[in-house]
Design a protein around this motif. Sequence first.
Motif, PDB file in Angstrom:
ATOM      1  N   MET A 174      -2.177   7.422  13.941  1.00  0.00           N
ATOM      2  CA  MET A 174      -1.973   6.385  12.309  1.00  0.00           C
ATOM      3  C   MET A 174      -0.186   6.792  11.997  1.00  0.00           C
ATOM      4  N   LYS A 175       0.583   5.451  12.221  1.00  0.00           N
ATOM      5  CA  LYS A 175       1.785   6.688  11.836  1.00  0.00           C
ATOM      6  C   LYS A 175       2.093   6.603   9.791  1.00  0.00           C
ATOM      7  N   LEU A 176       3.664   6.610  10.273  1.00  0.00           N
ATOM      8  CA  LEU A 176       3.021   6.895   8.314  1.00  0.00           C
ATOM      9  C   LEU A 176       4.671   5.873   8.582  1.00  0.00           C
ATOM     10  N   ASN A 177       4.839   5.099   7.285  1.00  0.00           N
ATOM     11  CA  ASN A 177       5.660   3.974   7.181  1.00  0.00           C
ATOM     12  C   ASN A 177       6.206   4.157   6.449  1.00  0.00           C
ATOM     13  N   THR A 178       7.339   4.818   6.452  1.00  0.00           N
ATOM     14  CA  THR A 178       8.286   5.224   5.367  1.00  0.00           C
ATOM     15  C   THR A 178       9.305   4.239   5.205  1.00  0.00           C
ATOM     16  N   ALA A 179       9.439   3.527   5.784  1.00  0.00           N
ATOM     17  CA  ALA A 179      10.785   2.281   5.908  1.00  0.00           C
ATOM     18  C   ALA A 179      10.231   1.276   4.766  1.00  0.00           C
ATOM     19  N   ALA A 180       9.052   1.580   4.419  1.00  0.00           N
ATOM     20  CA  ALA A 180       8.474  -0.073   3.732  1.00  0.00           C
ATOM     21  C   ALA A 180       8.676   0.365   2.062  1.00  0.00           C
ATOM     22  N   MET A 181       8.917   2.251   3.013  1.00  0.00           N
ATOM     23  CA  MET A 181       8.833   2.870   0.468  1.00  0.00           C
ATOM     24  C   MET A 181       9.925   2.278  -0.012  1.00  0.00           C
ATOM     25  N   ARG A 182      11.272   1.694   0.801  1.00  0.00           N
ATOM     26  CA  ARG A 182      12.559   2.180   0.676  1.00  0.00           C
ATOM     27  C   ARG A 182      12.812   1.243  -0.251  1.00  0.00           C
ATOM     28  N   ASN A 190       4.705 -14.048  -3.466  1.00  0.00           N
ATOM     29  CA  ASN A 190       5.120 -13.224  -2.294  1.00  0.00           C
ATOM     30  C   ASN A 190       5.141 -11.602  -2.441  1.00  0.00           C
ATOM     31  N   CYS A 191       5.333 -10.967  -3.385  1.00  0.00           N
ATOM     32  CA  CYS A 191       4.873  -9.674  -3.374  1.00  0.00           C
ATOM     33  C   CYS A 191       3.245  -9.881  -2.361  1.00  0.00           C
ATOM     34  N   ILE A 192       2.114 -10.264  -2.607  1.00  0.00           N
ATOM     35  CA  ILE A 192       1.541 -10.053  -1.784  1.00  0.00           C
ATOM     36  C   ILE A 192       1.532 -10.603   0.215  1.00  0.00           C
ATOM     37  N   SER A 193       2.427 -11.345   0.361  1.00  0.00           N
ATOM     38  CA  SER A 193       3.203 -11.382   1.134  1.00  0.00           C
ATOM     39  C   SER A 193       3.634 -10.061   1.587  1.00  0.00           C
ATOM     40  N   GLU A 194       4.919  -9.647   1.226  1.00  0.00           N
ATOM     41  CA  GLU A 194       5.816  -8.894   1.603  1.00  0.00           C
ATOM     42  C   GLU A 194       4.422  -7.442   1.308  1.00  0.00           C
ATOM     43  N   LEU A 195       3.785  -7.170   0.690  1.00  0.00           N
ATOM     44  CA  LEU A 195       2.917  -6.064   1.206  1.00  0.00           C
ATOM     45  C   LEU A 195       1.970  -6.022   2.189  1.00  0.00           C
ATOM     46  N   ALA A 196       1.780  -7.125   2.752  1.00  0.00           N
ATOM     47  CA  ALA A 196       0.802  -7.567   3.750  1.00  0.00           C
ATOM     48  C   ALA A 196       1.609  -7.820   5.077  1.00  0.00           C
ATOM     49  N   LYS A 197       2.686  -7.936   5.227  1.00  0.00           N
ATOM     50  CA  LYS A 197       3.571  -7.539   6.199  1.00  0.00           C
ATOM     51  C   LYS A 197       4.271  -6.415   6.731  1.00  0.00           C
ATOM     52  N   ALA A 198       3.901  -5.442   5.202  1.00  0.00           N
ATOM     53  CA  ALA A 198       4.658  -4.581   5.491  1.00  0.00           C
ATOM     54  C   ALA A 198       3.266  -3.237   5.848  1.00  0.00           C
ATOM     55  N   ASN A 199       2.442  -4.696   6.242  1.00  0.00           N
ATOM     56  CA  ASN A 199       0.601  -3.373   6.365  1.00  0.00           C
ATOM     57  C   ASN A 199       0.106  -2.678   5.654  1.00  0.00           C
ATOM     58  N   LEU A 200       0.593  -3.124   4.497  1.00  0.00           N
ATOM     59  CA  LEU A 200       0.475  -1.981   3.120  1.00  0.00           C
ATOM     60  C   LEU A 200      -0.904  -2.485   2.629  1.00  0.00           C
ATOM     61  N   ILE A 201      -1.313  -3.828   2.740  1.00  0.00           N
ATOM     62  CA  ILE A 201      -2.544  -4.387   2.065  1.00  0.00           C
ATOM     63  C   ILE A 201      -3.029  -5.138   3.218  1.00  0.00           C
ATOM     64  N   ALA A 202      -4.132  -5.817   3.405  1.00  0.00           N
ATOM     65  CA  ALA A 202      -4.391  -6.451   4.651  1.00  0.00           C
ATOM     66  C   ALA A 202      -5.287  -7.561   3.816  1.00  0.00           C
ATOM     67  N   ARG A 203      -4.747  -8.844   4.345  1.00  0.00           N
ATOM     68  CA  ARG A 203      -6.017  -9.967   4.212  1.00  0.00           C
ATOM     69  C   ARG A 203      -7.454 -10.132   5.334  1.00  0.00           C
ATOM     70  N   VAL A 204      -8.112 -10.718   4.324  1.00  0.00           N
ATOM     71  CA  VAL A 204      -9.351 -10.302   4.952  1.00  0.00           C
ATOM     72  C   VAL A 204     -10.507 -11.530   4.859  1.00  0.00           C
ATOM     73  N   LEU A 261      -6.450  -2.475   0.590  1.00  0.00           N
ATOM     74  CA  LEU A 261      -5.494  -1.378   0.945  1.00  0.00           C
ATOM     75  C   LEU A 261      -5.432  -0.481   2.641  1.00  0.00           C
ATOM     76  N   THR A 262      -4.649  -0.745   3.168  1.00  0.00           N
ATOM     77  CA  THR A 262      -4.808  -0.682   4.092  1.00  0.00           C
ATOM     78  C   THR A 262      -4.934   1.156   3.822  1.00  0.00           C
ATOM     79  N   TYR A 263      -4.397   1.749   4.718  1.00  0.00           N
ATOM     80  CA  TYR A 263      -4.120   3.706   5.362  1.00  0.00           C
ATOM     81  C   TYR A 263      -2.834   3.994   4.977  1.00  0.00           C
ATOM     82  N   GLY A 264      -1.851   3.102   5.257  1.00  0.00           N
ATOM     83  CA  GLY A 264      -0.366   2.502   4.598  1.00  0.00           C
ATOM     84  C   GLY A 264       0.542   2.523   3.614  1.00  0.00           C
TER      85      GLY A 264
END
Length: 377
Positions: A1-9, A51-65, A75-78
Amino acid sequence: MKLNTAAMRYLSNDDFRVLTATEMGSKNHEIVPTTLIVQIAGLRGGAGVGNCISELAKANLIARVKNAKYDGYRLTYGGYDYLAIKAFSNRRTVYSVGNQIGVGKESDIFVVANEKGRKCVLKIHRLGRISFRSVKNNRDYLRNRQSASWMYLSRLAAQKEFAFMKALYENGFPVPEPIDYSRHCIIMSLIPGFPMRQLSSHEDPSALYSSLMSFIVRLANHGLIHCDFNEFNIIILDEPKSEDEQFVVIDFPQCVSIDHVDAERYFKRDVDCIRRFFEKKLGYVSDDYPIFQRDAKRVASLDIDVQASGFSKKMVKEFEKAISESREKGEDSTDHEEIGEHNGDEEDEEEGGEEDDEEDDEGENEEGVDRDDEPEE
Ligand code: ADP
Ligand code: MG
């Protein structure tokens, strides 16, 4: 499981609000309805939230079901990692995230630093991963399962480990200094040393052996048994402080009270682990080793203190039950991914397109996701 720190910025304040709203919504919803996310986030203008939702989904922080009865996200692990690290960052316990130094079946370990450059360890607990296949092969799984969600389990593990480490540290045991915790993550001091498993010789094995056995006995006298006291969880210090202070013990989520029904067996298992290691790796055998009935004499009650500090008996029970259930059911759970590898298929899985058995956290049980650790502003 990678840690996505890029999205944090690059997440905006609004993105963060929406992510937080998703976390709050998952308290009562396995899949958080989009309408609820919008409502909790309280942002004006629906398009903005979209827009926020699609940004978050793109960054894999949330996932559409998609296959749910309604349109929603989880919410994803990310995303959960993001929220925890953001909390550390707000509290100034973490400024930067460095290399991954450990990968376990149920945790990821990174070196982090605070603003002053002090290096620490971030341990991310990852429990309750269930493979997509096992979910699919067991249709009643989600409906019948009583065990708690990965989010809740991982959070309990972190909370438990932090509570034990704190009690031990404050009582002068050689353990890392517990610094902070949030959700499923803890921050502790970085121990300069190497796992005992790397030892192939030692100038005085009997001294090391004795101090390890004394540790087990002293721990029991304080009411606790480590339960995973092996060469992976003992760090040999690069610069020993003294003959009795040449190691530090880590990894406490499975610690139990000496009043546990299986205490004697667990105690013996810890002792045997050390004896076996010394015999095999260092050629050292001794007839002198502690025995639970004879040597464990309660002088203090850290087991009870920890309960009083918030990790209740009920939580201990719930945790043990859930861990054993999740381990039974999730045996084919995914292994850790390489760091830096793209993790772009999570969305696909959620969209129900590709068959991918790497799904790891499908299905949450709202029950018990009791958040006392809301993200700070
Ligand atoms: P797991 O539960 O996955 O076994 P551990 O807490 O044992 O996780 O950590 C895994 C590895 O990470 C350890 O074997 C050790 O090499 C390293 N590690 C963990 N915590 C620290 C620490 N505080 N200082 C230095 N190394 C650590
Ligand atoms: Mg370990």
